[in-house]
Design an enzyme around this catalytic site. Structure first.
Site, mmCIF file in Angstrom:
data_model
loop_
_atom_site.group_PDB
_atom_site.id
_atom_site.type_symbol
_atom_site.label_atom_id
_atom_site.label_comp_id
_atom_site.label_asym_id
_atom_site.label_seq_id
_atom_site.Cartn_x
_atom_site.Cartn_y
_atom_site.Cartn_z
ATOM 1 N N SER A 1 42.490 42.133 38.858
ATOM 2 C CA SER A 1 42.712 44.298 39.337
ATOM 3 C C SER A 1 43.763 44.432 39.103
ATOM 4 C CB SER A 1 42.734 44.124 40.546
ATOM 5 O OG SER A 1 42.796 45.636 40.681
ATOM 6 N N SER A 2 43.570 45.468 38.030
ATOM 7 C CA SER A 2 45.269 46.651 37.783
ATOM 8 C C SER A 2 46.159 46.515 38.541
ATOM 9 C CB SER A 2 44.374 47.544 37.871
ATOM 10 O OG SER A 2 43.745 48.174 38.986
ATOM 11 N N CYS A 3 45.357 45.108 40.185
ATOM 12 C CA CYS A 3 46.867 46.287 41.296
ATOM 13 C C CYS A 3 47.646 44.998 41.161
ATOM 14 C CB CYS A 3 46.041 46.337 42.478
ATOM 15 S SG CYS A 3 45.279 44.440 42.539
ATOM 16 N N HIS B 1 36.219 50.417 48.437
ATOM 17 C CA HIS B 1 36.956 51.058 47.861
ATOM 18 C C HIS B 1 36.498 52.865 47.949
ATOM 19 C CE1 HIS B 1 37.890 47.305 46.170
ATOM 20 N NE2 HIS B 1 39.062 47.392 45.842
ATOM 21 N N TYR C 1 46.697 41.120 48.080
ATOM 22 C CA TYR C 1 45.557 40.485 46.857
ATOM 23 C C TYR C 1 46.649 40.636 45.531
ATOM 24 C CZ TYR C 1 41.156 41.760 44.141
ATOM 25 O OH TYR C 1 40.443 41.482 43.752
ATOM 26 N N LYS D 1 46.179 37.257 42.930
ATOM 27 C CA LYS D 1 45.296 37.503 40.888
ATOM 28 C C LYS D 1 46.401 37.208 39.840
ATOM 29 C CE LYS D 1 41.409 38.215 42.273
ATOM 30 N NZ LYS D 1 39.952 37.311 42.113
#
Length: 316
Positions: free
Chosen positions: A108-110, A180, A137, A141
């Site tokens: 994920s971009s997070c 989301h 999260y 990742k």
């Protein structure tokens, strides 16, 4: 990649996994291996090792994860950290031990720092602090990305990580407690319309910038990675275009036909100010998204209408 290669899609029942399975089947891959969570708990290390011993997959695509929005991340930090680490670590380790040659890890971009320069480049990973509302999260990742990089570096295996921007689409999660922003808006505007165009209250100020990718485009990026030997370990996947949450709300409101007012609750958190992906690495290799936001929202809303019996209406 041989069309009869045995490909294990972990998380095939989720939005991402289902789109990947559909894309692979549409492109002639007929030896797909899937297990539901009731059949195989990916958090169980021995269970995963036994599964790999029995099935001996050639390729693993990891689309399995515990996911959710700001509310879910805030309320269940331990589960978001531990469940995701267990799932990915068990899959990566079992794949390595059973000599799986190709592993595609989805993140994920997070994973990128909260205040990193925009657009987000792959090399920004681990250069600053994370966004607190989803760090649990993100940390999980990041460990997956680094594990795949380590195997690639030490053992020369084709393990690659794809980091998609905010995803949405068919089979999305419309539960207002865990969803989301985009599917949550679709549900809120729809139910407000059904109840006489009541006002809709949305979190935050509406000013943060976000980028959204239709899930079928990510599935095609996975197919691209499957059929290519990518030269690096980490690639962003997105559209390269973002918009404000306010603008997103207006597109969704128009798509649904809601005629009420929008109320912004600024007491709720905005999250990261902006998250735009630099996707030049994937573009340079030949992959590009195909579905624009307005088309994707219409497709997602159509799926929601066909499946809304699965969601209880909320009191607005």
């Amino acid at each position: 990649m041989e069309k009869q290669s045995k490909i294990f899609i972990a998380g095939h029942n989720g939005m991402v996994g289902a789109a990947i399975k559909k894309a692979l089947e549409s492109n002639g891959y007929g030896n797909l291996l899937v297990r539901s969570s009731s059949e195989l708990d990916l958090r169980n290390q021995q269970g995963v090792l036994d599964f790999f011993e029995a099935e001996q997959p050639d390729v693993v695509i990891d689309a399995a994860a515990r996911v959710g929005g700001i509310l879910a991340n805030n309320n269940f930090p331990y589960q978001f950290l531990m469940d995701n680490m267990q799932i990915q670590n068990n899959l990566i380790d079992a794949a390595h031990k059973h000599d799986v040659k190709k592993f595609i890890f989805l993140g994920s971009s997070c994973i990128y720092p909260k205040l990193a320069s925009q657009p987000l480049k792959e090399e920004y990973l681990l250069t600053d602090s994370l966004e607190p509302t989803n760090e649990w999260y993100a940390i999980a990742k990041i460990t997956g990305v680094k594990a795949c990089e380590a195997i690639r570096k030490q053992f020369g295996k084709d393990y690659v990580s794809l980091m998609p921007t905010n995803l949405y689409g068919t089979k999305d999660n419309f539960d207002l407690n865990t969803s989301h922003v985009l599917p949550a808006m679709i549900r809120k505007f729809h139910e407000a319309k059904e109840n006489g165009h009541l006002p809709v209250t949305l979190w935050g100020s509406g000013t943060p910038m976000r980028e959204f990718l239709f899930v079928d485009d990510l599935a095609n990026a996975v197919l691209f990675a499957l059929e290519s030997v990518l030269p690096d370990y980490l690639y962003n996947v997105g559209t390269g275009v973002d918009l404000t949450i306010k603008a997103l709300a207006e597109i969704i409101q128009k798509t649904i036909g809601h005629e009420g007012t929008i109320i912004w609750d600024s007491s709720k958190p905005d999250g990261t100010p902006r998250k735009l992906m630099d996707i030049s690495k994937m573009h340079s290799l030949g992959w590009k998204h195909q579905i624009e936001l307005s088309e994707g929202i219409a497709k997602t809303y159509a799926w929601f209408l066909a499946n809304q019996q699965d969601y209880k209406q909320v009191k607005l």
